[in-house]
Design a protein around this motif. Structure first.
Motif, PDB file in Angstrom:
ATOM      1  N   LEU A 228       0.966  -1.316   0.088  1.00  0.00           N
ATOM      2  CA  LEU A 228      -0.003  -0.122   0.048  1.00  0.00           C
ATOM      3  C   LEU A 228       0.947   1.260   0.141  1.00  0.00           C
ATOM      4  CD1 LEU A 228      -2.709  -1.008   2.667  1.00  0.00           C
ATOM      5  CD2 LEU A 228      -3.096  -1.008   0.268  1.00  0.00           C
ATOM      6  N   ARG A 229       0.722   2.027  -0.740  1.00  0.00           N
ATOM      7  CA  ARG A 229       0.875   3.432  -0.867  1.00  0.00           C
ATOM      8  C   ARG A 229       0.021   4.531  -0.441  1.00  0.00           C
ATOM      9  NH1 ARG A 229       3.059   8.048  -5.296  1.00  0.00           N
ATOM     10  NH2 ARG A 229       4.196   9.310  -3.783  1.00  0.00           N
ATOM     11  N   LEU A 230       0.362   5.278   0.670  1.00  0.00           N
ATOM     12  CA  LEU A 230      -0.728   5.870   1.420  1.00  0.00           C
ATOM     13  C   LEU A 230      -0.292   7.402   0.839  1.00  0.00           C
ATOM     14  CD1 LEU A 230      -0.787   4.224   4.795  1.00  0.00           C
ATOM     15  CD2 LEU A 230      -2.227   3.558   2.779  1.00  0.00           C
ATOM     16  N   VAL A 231      -1.215   7.900   0.172  1.00  0.00           N
ATOM     17  CA  VAL A 231      -0.914   9.540  -0.376  1.00  0.00           C
ATOM     18  C   VAL A 231      -2.078  10.285   0.018  1.00  0.00           C
ATOM     19  CG1 VAL A 231       0.200   8.343  -2.107  1.00  0.00           C
ATOM     20  CG2 VAL A 231      -1.775   9.194  -2.635  1.00  0.00           C
ATOM     21  N   GLY A 232      -1.705  11.684   0.245  1.00  0.00           N
ATOM     22  CA  GLY A 232      -2.726  12.651   0.304  1.00  0.00           C
ATOM     23  C   GLY A 232      -2.511  13.954  -0.579  1.00  0.00           C
ATOM     24  N   GLY A 233      -3.301  14.757  -0.739  1.00  0.00           N
ATOM     25  CA  GLY A 233      -3.096  16.228  -1.511  1.00  0.00           C
ATOM     26  C   GLY A 233      -2.909  15.968  -2.905  1.00  0.00           C
ATOM     27  N   SER A 234      -2.814  17.132  -3.463  1.00  0.00           N
ATOM     28  CA  SER A 234      -2.809  17.178  -4.888  1.00  0.00           C
ATOM     29  C   SER A 234      -1.719  18.234  -5.281  1.00  0.00           C
ATOM     30  CB  SER A 234      -3.993  17.703  -5.564  1.00  0.00           C
ATOM     31  OG  SER A 234      -3.974  17.963  -7.055  1.00  0.00           O
ATOM     32  N   PRO A 235      -0.479  17.894  -6.005  1.00  0.00           N
ATOM     33  CA  PRO A 235      -0.357  16.263  -6.378  1.00  0.00           C
ATOM     34  C   PRO A 235      -0.113  15.475  -5.407  1.00  0.00           C
ATOM     35  CG  PRO A 235       1.947  17.923  -6.499  1.00  0.00           C
ATOM     36  CD  PRO A 235       0.620  18.772  -6.048  1.00  0.00           C
TER      37      PRO A 235
END
Length: 604
Positions: free
Chosen positions: A517-524
């Motif tokens: 799992l890669r846990l990401v937030g935001g943009s980009p």
């Protein structure tokens, strides 16, 4: 809700080549995991990865075969300078955003006033000048699931071709632009390098305000105030001063390295990210400047389950520190009251490496600290509220570690059975008499240790079964953990003081199922460091892991989360506690693949 599948780019490279085993599913959603497995064993076509893989070693050193030709230079010339026996770290991070982990290695320099490379007892074994080295991962995943791993040295012109005496490294996206930046600790003024997104880095240390002079070793990026910007904690070691100290061991005529007790300890530093590319030094305001200690290991985690990041510091010869986040911009050292400052006998040990993880699968963060030969490493078990008990002996980790001095270490599930194991990179800091008598020019060599978690409250040492690389005696220091070939098991890069880097390629993890799992937030999108993920299975308790890059000794880890599932092929539910305290869930995830979970796309 659906998860997003990561796909690693294939990049042609000119470095040495290694063909890896085909894996079950890997990064390709079109391939079936079960079609390649019989009785839990990968049955796809195998090509020997490098020497020893055909014999099915658990780990095989493939560094040279894949183009990792780095050799550490410690600058020793017979003066027994304290710095020369410490050694430096390594970072695994995806600097070019192509889906695979690249490798950044920290280099030393010549030590001693007026000394030149001609005076070195361990001459450089790589092209000059002596610089840090950045290696691009040019992983290729073939249609049949097999993969080719190779690294290309892209140091020249990258901005990371640094020529000062380096120590450690931390990685994180400091400006939320989607590119991972690099913080480098050293003898002198630490450095922050901004990732420009084009394969180059720019030193922004002075402008960013994180260049406090000293001797930094380990550091951690964390969002301690939950504002969405990565802050930075730096563990500082000692004040070397200007006087050279002479120490001896055994007889008065035997010169040896000094210990940290002869030098003045210094406090760590905490920098709050302002969100504009600069940091404010809030060490005094936050309270972390109140405690002095020779820090070597740093790890950030939520130790009391309040969803705020805390910081644990392993000190060399003094009480360890547990900075509990007070949720108002300040921290309180509760290490002594919590049971994590000393060992069970009430002694302060020589802490070097450190990690936090759920070793007993009860949902909280336990602690592991590596120490000096004769002290044993220390395992602290968390009761769930941030109170710890030294259970090193109970878990079978005391006697096995007594003969060694541990540095780099991490909790990681090397066989993907759902239980966190431990690897330790060992190497002495005081001269080993037998090696000195044998005229060894670097008489600090020890072998690595691998401990398997039996799942019953005990570890057993399995170093003798883990492969030939575990029988090598070297001066182990940094260790970084990550899935370099994206095949669903954890590989390890180990640095050696005055010696070559080792890539411990994992050959055993593919015997069980896994979920990456890669846990990401935001943009980009950017890695959500500090996020905790619970993998809920049909059988057994949930497996809790966290996204991070810190821990070990002077090194930076894979920010992704790799969870071993044993025989399970489906995960009914995954829950993520994001760094800001919010919670989301995903359901019915298939095993044996890497997925990206993006904040805001799950079920609340």
């Amino acid at each position: 809700m659906d998860a997003v599948l990561d796909r690693a780019s294939s990049v042609a490279g000119a470095a040495a080549v290694i063909v890896l085993l085909s894996v079950h599913g890997g990064l390709s959603i079109e391939r079936s995991a079960s079609s390649q497995r019989q009785n839990g064993v990968n049955t796809a076509a195998r090509v020997p990865a490098c020497a020893g893989a055909a014999a099915q070693e658990w780990f095989t050193d493939c560094a040279q075969a894949v183009g990792l030709d780095f050799v550490h230079f410690n600058g020793m010339s017979g003066g027994y300078y304290f710095q020369e026996m410490m050694g430096s770290g390594v970072a695994l991070f995806d600097y070019d955003n192509d889906g695979d982990l690249d490798v950044y290695l920290i280099q030393g320099q010549m030590l001693g006033r007026g000394k030149t490379l001609a005076d070195a007892l361990l001459p450089p074994r790589m092209p000059l000048p002596l610089t840090d080295r950045l290696y691009r991962n040019d992983l290729e995943v073939h249609p049949d699931g097999s993969r080719t791993l190779r690294f290309t040295d892209v140091t020249k012109g990258s901005g990371l071709d640094v020529t000062s005496y380096g120590m450690g490294v931390a990685t994180g996206d400091i400006d939320n632009d989607g590119w991972i930046d690099v913080y480098r600790t050293r003898l002198g003024t630490n450095q922050l390098f901004h990732n420009n997104g084009d394969g180059t880095f720019t030193d922004i240390s002075a402008r960013a305000g994180v260049s406090h002079p000293g001797w930094g070793v380990s550091a951690s990026f964390l969002d301690f105030d939950r504002d969405g910007w990565l802050d930075l904690y730096v563990g500082n070691y000692i004040d070397l001063g200007i006087e050279e100290r002479v120490c001896r061991s055994g007889s008065a005529s035997t010169r040896d390295y000094c210990g940290p007790e002869l030098y003045r300890p210094v406090p760590g530093r905490l920098y709050r990210n302002r969100g504009d590319g600069t940091f404010a030094d809030v060490s005094d305001k936050a309270g972390v400047a109140k405690e002095y200690g020779p820090a070597l290991g740093v790890v950030a985690a939520d130790f009391n389950a309040d969803r705020w990041a805390d910081v644990y510091v392993a000190n060399d010869g003094q009480e360890n520190l547990l900075w509990m986040n007070q949720q108002n911009g300040t921290f309180k050292n509760v290490a002594l009251l919590s049971g994590a400052a000393l060992n069970g006998a009430g002694a302060a040990l020589a802490g070097m490496g450190v990690d936090a993880g759920d070793v007993d699968n009860d949902g909280d963060e336990d602690l592991f600290v590596t120490n000096l030969k004769g002290q044993s490493n220390t395992l602290y078990i968390n009761d769930g509220s941030g109170h710890f008990e030294d259970q090193t002996t109970k878990w079978g980790l005391a006697a096995a570690s007594l003969p060694y001095t541990g540095f780099g270490t991490l909790f990681f599930d090397y066989d993907n059975d759902g239980w966190l194991d431990i690897l330790v990179a060992n190497g002495a800091v005081f001269v080993i008499k037998a090696l000195a008598d044998a005229k060894d020019p670097h008489p600090l060599k020890e072998r690595k240790s691998l401990y398997r978690n039996l799942g019953n409250g005990r570890f057993t040492e399995v170093s003798s079964r883990a492969g030939a690389v575990f029988q090598l005696t070297e001066v182990g220091r940094g260790a970084a953990f990550g899935d370099l070939d994206n095949d669903g098991d954890m590989d390890v890069v180990v640095t050696n003081n005055g010696g070559p880097v080792r890539l411990l390629l994992n050959n055993v993890g593919s015997r069980n199922h896994w979920l990456g799992l890669r846990l990401v937030g935001g943009s980009p999108p950017r890695d959500a460091l500090g996020a905790r993920v619970g993998v809920f299975r049909r059988d057994g308790p949930p497996l809790w892991r966290r996204a991070r890059t810190d821990g070990s000794y002077a090194s930076a880890q894979d920010p992704r989360v790799l969870v071993g599932l044993g025989a399970a092929t489906v995960v009914p539910r995954v829950q993520v506690i994001w760094p800001n305290g919010s919670v989301e869930e995903w359901t019915n995830l298939s095993a044996d693949r890497w997925l990206t979970l993006t904040q805001g796309s799950g079920k609340k």
